[in-house]
Design an enzyme around this catalytic site. Structure first.
Site, PDB file in Angstrom:
ATOM      1  N   HIS A 121      69.650  49.838  31.403  1.00 15.07           N
ATOM      2  CA  HIS A 121      70.846  50.519  30.891  1.00 15.07           C
ATOM      3  C   HIS A 121      71.253  49.786  29.603  1.00 15.07           C
ATOM      4  O   HIS A 121      71.038  48.582  29.483  1.00 15.07           O
ATOM      5  CB  HIS A 121      71.941  50.392  31.955  1.00 15.07           C
ATOM      6  CG  HIS A 121      73.183  51.179  31.706  1.00 15.07           C
ATOM      7  ND1 HIS A 121      74.168  50.754  30.853  1.00 15.07           N
ATOM      8  CD2 HIS A 121      73.602  52.365  32.222  1.00 15.07           C
ATOM      9  CE1 HIS A 121      75.152  51.643  30.857  1.00 15.07           C
ATOM     10  NE2 HIS A 121      74.838  52.629  31.672  1.00 15.07           N
ATOM     11  N   ASP A 198      71.389  43.117  37.124  1.00 14.67           N
ATOM     12  CA  ASP A 198      72.343  44.198  36.914  1.00 14.67           C
ATOM     13  C   ASP A 198      72.409  44.980  38.230  1.00 14.67           C
ATOM     14  O   ASP A 198      71.495  45.728  38.568  1.00 14.67           O
ATOM     15  CB  ASP A 198      71.870  45.073  35.756  1.00 14.67           C
ATOM     16  CG  ASP A 198      72.679  46.370  35.627  1.00 14.67           C
ATOM     17  OD1 ASP A 198      73.544  46.643  36.492  1.00 14.67           O
ATOM     18  OD2 ASP A 198      72.430  47.117  34.661  1.00 14.67           O
ATOM     19  N   GLN A 201      73.777  49.759  40.169  1.00 14.31           N
ATOM     20  CA  GLN A 201      73.276  50.874  40.970  1.00 14.31           C
ATOM     21  C   GLN A 201      72.789  50.455  42.351  1.00 14.31           C
ATOM     22  O   GLN A 201      72.464  51.307  43.173  1.00 14.31           O
ATOM     23  CB  GLN A 201      72.131  51.590  40.232  1.00 14.31           C
ATOM     24  CG  GLN A 201      72.538  52.220  38.916  1.00 14.31           C
ATOM     25  CD  GLN A 201      73.485  53.407  39.088  1.00 14.31           C
ATOM     26  OE1 GLN A 201      73.620  53.972  40.177  1.00 14.31           O
ATOM     27  NE2 GLN A 201      74.150  53.785  38.012  1.00 14.31           N
ATOM     28  N   LYS A 224      81.587  52.478  41.092  1.00  9.50           N
ATOM     29  CA  LYS A 224      80.410  53.177  41.614  1.00  9.50           C
ATOM     30  C   LYS A 224      80.284  52.994  43.127  1.00  9.50           C
ATOM     31  O   LYS A 224      79.382  53.539  43.754  1.00  9.50           O
ATOM     32  CB  LYS A 224      79.144  52.654  40.933  1.00  9.50           C
ATOM     33  CG  LYS A 224      79.060  53.016  39.445  1.00  9.50           C
ATOM     34  CD  LYS A 224      77.693  52.680  38.897  1.00  9.50           C
ATOM     35  CE  LYS A 224      77.679  52.519  37.395  1.00  9.50           C
ATOM     36  NZ  LYS A 224      77.836  53.778  36.666  1.00  9.50           N
ATOM     37  N   CYS A 362      72.656  56.545  29.080  1.00 10.50           N
ATOM     38  CA  CYS A 362      72.763  55.197  28.500  1.00 10.50           C
ATOM     39  C   CYS A 362      71.439  54.447  28.575  1.00 10.50           C
ATOM     40  O   CYS A 362      71.416  53.224  28.765  1.00 10.50           O
ATOM     41  CB  CYS A 362      73.873  54.381  29.156  1.00 10.50           C
ATOM     42  SG  CYS A 362      75.496  55.114  28.952  1.00 10.50           S
TER      43      CYS A 362
END
Lengths: 408, 140
Positions: A121, A198, A201, A224, A362
């Site tokens: 991303h 990261d 997600q 999220k 993104c």
């Protein structure tokens, strides 16, 4: 778990969009919020609101307890060693920028390397580009297989003894693949590099154990994972965080201030300059309670089932291209339909009350790697059902017919 | 929400058979514009001479709305004075706001009036017109 019952707990899902019951399939962008999270934020503002860490009065203590209590929940949720290792941030982007600006800039120099992947991303890509530009370090990419997965042997080849930082997304927001973070971390450590994950997600959808992964930093976003926007967290190993300099200065983060010099509070507060996002943290804490009550393993299984079903059902539509592997993915399916542009796909789906994302997500470098300018994406969460997949499939068939007719 | 309001036949015709798709000589005014939120991209080239848009061509990629709008825009402003072209750009902004605008000069543009009901798609329709504005400004 029963997705239909869980659905009842989300007020926003019970409305019609363009004359159809809403099917919300844009969860990778942001999830919806259960009543308990909304109530927790309201309760905070109605009964506890005050500034933290300074008021002698009762409300000040309540607010501080609520805020620090949320930090404890995040620490436990990620299996961190202590709450000192949890820095509240505005989200994953801010968390990754903190690592890049504070840690990476201080350790990287000419000849050093930063290793990432082409699927990142923008928020896990541009901060490292900027560090590379500022320090003279080289930005390197672990190559991807044609199906969008990463081979550990390629990781071995890319990370060297000159590598100072490796930063990889746990789960791709486009391909849905789950990257082998534990293996990558081991290789990074063997070469003396720190591992940044990261987790935007992954955290909402699967059990995460930062000590088992052994990563050095882990970033997440509250919104999220059923929490509010504007709150996220950075996990960092204590020794690393202690050695790092703050990048924001002001109130709340200081120990002693003189005219020409100042010292910082201990962890984690030295990284939290200014009045923090107190209600956001409270909401994130409530979201964690909610997810834990249902169980991350159950959520993970439910989404994997839906994704598998969606993958197979969509594959049956003539002219559809699905990106990423069928197996080893989380609950999202990214696709294109013939020559119909994804914006047009998303508009037709929206006219049927179905919310999907269309665009580059993104991930412009990944779009170029896929040789597309944009894609459509349906992403699932714990409240989505098989009916939602049915609705998606029939609306896509309608889209195909509509444009087949219109464009001819 | 009626899809036919958005995807009118005229729009689909411009999408399928774009007018003025292509490139001009290097000395033409060239404007590259992206829509960073969605990835639509247009490269507009114009020959501006004696205060007139002599020629206008575009390349790019994007959805049916952005590409058909580029096709119409280039067709509409060709042969017009710069002031007239800017006036049309202004009128097009009005069209996107839902104002009752008529384009006697190029009626196809009115087909895009339905975009107004799809707020998320307005930026698709205005991309080419923004490129036109930039191109004319840069030539001044």
């Amino acid at each position: 778990m029963n997705a239909k019952e869980i659905r009842e707990l989300f007020p926003i899902l019970h409305q019609e969009i363009n004359g159809h019951p809403l099917v919300y399939l844009d969860n990778a962008a942001t999830s919806q919020k259960p009543r308990s999270v909304i109530d927790a934020i309201n309760h905070y503002y109605e009964w506890e609101n005050s500034n933290v860490h300074r008021g002698v009065h009762t409300l000040g203590s309540r607010a501080t307890d609520a805020y620090e209590g949320a930090r404890e929940k995040v620490a436990r949720f990620l299996n961190a060693s202590s709450a000192q290792e949890i820095i509240f941030t505005r989200g994953t982007t801010t968390a990754l920028n903190l690592v890049a600006s504070s840690y990476a800039r201080s350790v990287c120099g000419e000849g050093d390397e930063i290793v990432i992947t082409p699927m990142e991303h923008h928020s896990n890509l541009i901060p490292w580009q900027q560090v590379a530009k500022a320090t003279g370090a080289t930005l390197k990419y672990i190559p991807m297989q044609p199906d969008g997965t990463i081979e550990v042997s390629d990781v071995e080849k890319t990370i060297t003894e000159r590598t100072k930082v490796v930063s990889v997304m746990y789960v791709s927001n486009v391909l849905g693949v789950i990257n082998p973070i534990k293996e990558i971390t081991a290789i990074a450590h063997r070469n003396g590099a720190v591992m940044v994950v990261d987790g935007a997600q992954s955290t909402p959808h699967m059990k995460v154990d930062v000590r088992d992964l052994d990563c050095d930093f882990y970033a997440l976003s509250g919104h999220k994972m059923c929490g509010p926007t504007g709150i996220g967290a950075l996990y960092g190993k204590k020794a690393l965080l202690e050695a790092m300099e703050p990048i924001e200065f002001g109130g709340e983060m200081i120990d002693h201030v003189d005219l020409y010099d100042s010292t910082w509070k201990e962890l984690p507060w030295k990284f939290e300059g200014g009045t923090p996002i107190i209600a956001g943290a409270v909401g994130l804490g409530a979201a964690i309670d909610f997810l834990e009550e249902i169980g991350l393993d159950a959520i993970d299984r439910h989404e994997a089932e839906l994704a598998g079903l969606a993958y197979d059902r969509l594959s049956e539509i003539d002219g559809i291209t699905i990106y990423g592997p069928r197996e080893g993915r989380v609950g999202l399916v990214t696709f294109n339909l013939d020559d119909v542009h994804p914006h047009d796909v998303a508009t037709v789906l929206d006219s049927d009350g179905i919310a999907v994302r269309a665009g580059h997500h993104c991930c412009q470098p990944l779009m170029r790697w896929l040789e597309v300018s944009a894609t459509a994406r349906a992403s699932f969460y714990l409240y989505n059902t098989e009916d939602d997949v049915d609705r998606l499939v029939s609306s896509l068939i309608k889209t195909k017919e509509f444009f087949g007719h219109a464009i001819g | 929400m009626q899809l036919d309001d958005l995807y009118r036949r005229v729009i689909m015709d411009h999408y399928k058979n774009p007018r003025n798709r292509g490139t001009l000589e290097d000395e033409a005014v060239t404007i590259n514009l992206n829509n960073p939120t969605c990835g639509d991209r247009i490269s507009l080239q114009m020959e501006l001479e004696d205060g007139i848009v002599k020629q206008a061509k575009f390349t790019g990629e994007g959805c049916s709305i952005s590409m058909s709008s580029a096709s119409m825009m280039t067709d509409a402003v060709k042969g017009k004075t710069l002031d007239k072209a800017l006036e049309m750009a202004e009128k097009f902004s009005g069209l996107m706001k839902g104002e009752p605008v008529e384009f006697d000069e190029y009626e196809d543009l009115e087909a895009l009036s339905g975009v107004n009901k799809f707020p998320a798609r307005i930026k698709c329709a205005t991309l080419a017109w923004n490129a036109l504005r930039k191109g004319i400004e840069s030539s001044k």
